[in-house]
Design a protein around this motif. Structure first.
Motif, PDB file in Angstrom:
ATOM      1  N   LYS A   1      54.462  48.576   2.045  1.00 15.33           N
ATOM      2  CA  LYS A   1      54.608  47.194   1.625  1.00 15.33           C
ATOM      3  C   LYS A   1      53.430  46.374   2.131  1.00 15.33           C
ATOM      4  CE  LYS A   1      58.533  45.163   2.364  1.00 15.33           C
ATOM      5  NZ  LYS A   1      59.809  44.790   3.039  1.00 15.33           N
ATOM      6  N   ILE A   2      52.922  45.485   1.257  1.00 13.97           N
ATOM      7  CA  ILE A   2      51.799  44.633   1.637  1.00 13.97           C
ATOM      8  C   ILE A   2      52.119  43.177   1.281  1.00 13.97           C
ATOM      9  CG2 ILE A   2      50.232  46.569   1.270  1.00 13.97           C
ATOM     10  CD1 ILE A   2      49.163  45.217  -1.199  1.00 13.97           C
ATOM     11  N   ALA A   3      51.493  42.270   2.023  1.00 20.69           N
ATOM     12  CA  ALA A   3      51.813  40.847   1.901  1.00 20.69           C
ATOM     13  C   ALA A   3      50.693  40.061   1.244  1.00 20.69           C
ATOM     14  CB  ALA A   3      52.088  40.260   3.287  1.00 20.69           C
ATOM     15  N   PRO A   4      51.030  39.097   0.368  1.00 25.47           N
ATOM     16  CA  PRO A   4      50.023  38.161  -0.162  1.00 25.47           C
ATOM     17  C   PRO A   4      49.586  37.177   0.920  1.00 25.47           C
ATOM     18  CG  PRO A   4      52.012  38.248  -1.534  1.00 25.47           C
ATOM     19  CD  PRO A   4      52.347  38.883  -0.221  1.00 25.47           C
ATOM     20  N   LYS A   5      48.797  36.189   0.551  1.00 24.79           N
ATOM     21  CA  LYS A   5      48.298  35.206   1.508  1.00 24.79           C
ATOM     22  C   LYS A   5      49.329  34.112   1.740  1.00 24.79           C
ATOM     23  CE  LYS A   5      44.162  32.668   2.819  1.00 24.79           C
ATOM     24  NZ  LYS A   5      42.735  32.476   2.546  1.00 24.79           N
ATOM     25  N   MET A   6      49.701  33.934   2.990  1.00 26.10           N
ATOM     26  CA  MET A   6      50.722  32.947   3.346  1.00 26.10           C
ATOM     27  C   MET A   6      50.221  31.524   3.101  1.00 26.10           C
ATOM     28  SD  MET A   6      53.494  34.456   4.730  1.00 26.10           S
ATOM     29  CE  MET A   6      54.181  33.396   5.991  1.00 26.10           C
ATOM     30  N   TYR A   7      51.120  30.703   2.562  1.00 24.40           N
ATOM     31  CA  TYR A   7      50.911  29.268   2.387  1.00 24.40           C
ATOM     32  C   TYR A   7      49.656  28.930   1.593  1.00 24.40           C
ATOM     33  CZ  TYR A   7      54.421  29.470   6.043  1.00 24.40           C
ATOM     34  OH  TYR A   7      55.542  29.772   6.766  1.00 24.40           O
ATOM     35  N   ALA A   8      49.246  29.833   0.727  1.00 25.30           N
ATOM     36  CA  ALA A   8      48.101  29.563  -0.150  1.00 25.30           C
ATOM     37  C   ALA A   8      48.626  29.132  -1.516  1.00 25.30           C
ATOM     38  CB  ALA A   8      47.238  30.803  -0.282  1.00 25.30           C
ATOM     39  N   GLU A   9      47.956  28.172  -2.105  1.00 28.06           N
ATOM     40  CA  GLU A   9      48.409  27.634  -3.389  1.00 28.06           C
ATOM     41  C   GLU A   9      47.692  28.268  -4.580  1.00 28.06           C
ATOM     42  OE1 GLU A   9      50.904  25.526  -3.889  1.00 28.06           O
ATOM     43  OE2 GLU A   9      51.313  25.500  -1.731  1.00 28.06           O
TER      44      GLU A   9
END
Length: 290
Positions: free
Chosen positions: A115-123
């Motif tokens: 599992k991999i995560a996108p960029k937090m709190y990016a619009e």
């Protein structure tokens, strides 16, 4: 004849008093204790996070982890959580080091997915850039014979199905897809029926839990501390299961319960309650689908 339902206990469901980005992500329970509790409850899979993998690798080695899983009938494994795979410079270099360790573990443990995560709190998101970076992770993961699942999160720049699907499509990797969690879909304001339009091959990990109708605190606080067991909230896991199964998905589901009350229960109770409440969601769902 309907395929037997198998469930994987995601790491946070049976890790004890731990939560993502907390003071420590290493479970206070030994790996053997967790595997035994998961197996006794009925689980045939378990998830592991980076810190816990590395702590146990030091103690017993990756082959020791695999042996514990084998001893307890844990045949499905998931490893997480890789961040900054889309970055450059030192952030990307640090991410690559974590990726190496996670994929080494995935290869030894026979993990189904990373599992991999996108960029937090990016619009905003540069989809071609993310697709290229995602393709790179998938290519590396292919050597470990594992899939890569981007977790769609409502507080990141991959927060909706349109964006998530386009990143996967442009990456063009058959071992690349999505982690679809009922909480993230519901809190992201998506209708479960939207899932029916996704190709079944895009579902690399599917996670079940429940939550109250209204967000408790911030989205971040809600996801970390206030999820509920399936059937105890307002998210309607049965409808979610039906939508996912309508795509042709017939793999195992994961159970991910991050809760400030659940994590304080005795380990065996964490495992048993999470398994039983989730399995109860499938009997009605299978009758509708079948």
């Amino acid at each position: 004849m309907a395929k037997k339902v198998e469930l994987l206990a995601a790491y946070w469901t049976i890790s004890g008093d731990r939560y993502p980005m907390g003071p420590s992500e290493v479970s206070p329970f030994s790996l053997r204790e967790r595997a035994e509790a998961a197996s006794a409850a009925g689980y045939t899979g378990m998830g592991l996070v980076y810190q816990d993998i590395m702590a146990n690798a030091v103690k017993i080695g990756l082959k020791g982890i695999k042996q514990i899983f084998d001893d307890n009938g844990i045949v499905h494994v998931e490893v997480e959580f890789l961040g900054d795979w889309f970055e450059t410079g030192e952030k990307k270099a640090a991410s690559d080091r974590v990726k190496h360790d996670l994929l080494e573990a995935a290869a030894v443990l026979g993990a189904r997915d990373l599992k991999i995560a996108p960029k937090m709190y990016a619009e905003t998101i540069d989809i071609p850039h993310y697709a290229a970076a995602f393709a790179e992770v998938c290519e590396d993961a292919r050597a470990a014979n594992t899939n890569v699942a981007i977790e769609m999160l409502p507080f990141t720049n991959i927060r909706d199905l349109e964006t998530a699907r386009e990143v996967v499509r442009q990456a063009g990797q058959d071992n690349g897809g999505l982690c679809i969690d009922i909480w993230h879909v519901a809190r992201g304001g998506m209708d479960y029926d939207e899932l029916r339009a996704l190709p079944a091959s895009y579902f690399k990990s599917v996670e079940l839990n429940d939550a109250k109708a209204e967000v408790v605190g911030t989205l971040w606080e809600d996801t970390l501390h206030h999820r509920l067991l399936c059937g105890e909230g307002a998210l309607d896991p049965r409808a979610f299961i039906r939508a996912v199964q309508a795509t042709g998905f017939d793999d195992f589901f994961s159970v991910e319960v991050l809760s400030e009350t659940h994590r304080l229960l005795p380990l065996k109770e964490q495992a048993k309650r999470s398994y039983d409440t989730t399995m109860a969601m499938f009997e009605p769902a299978e009758k509708v689908v079948g």
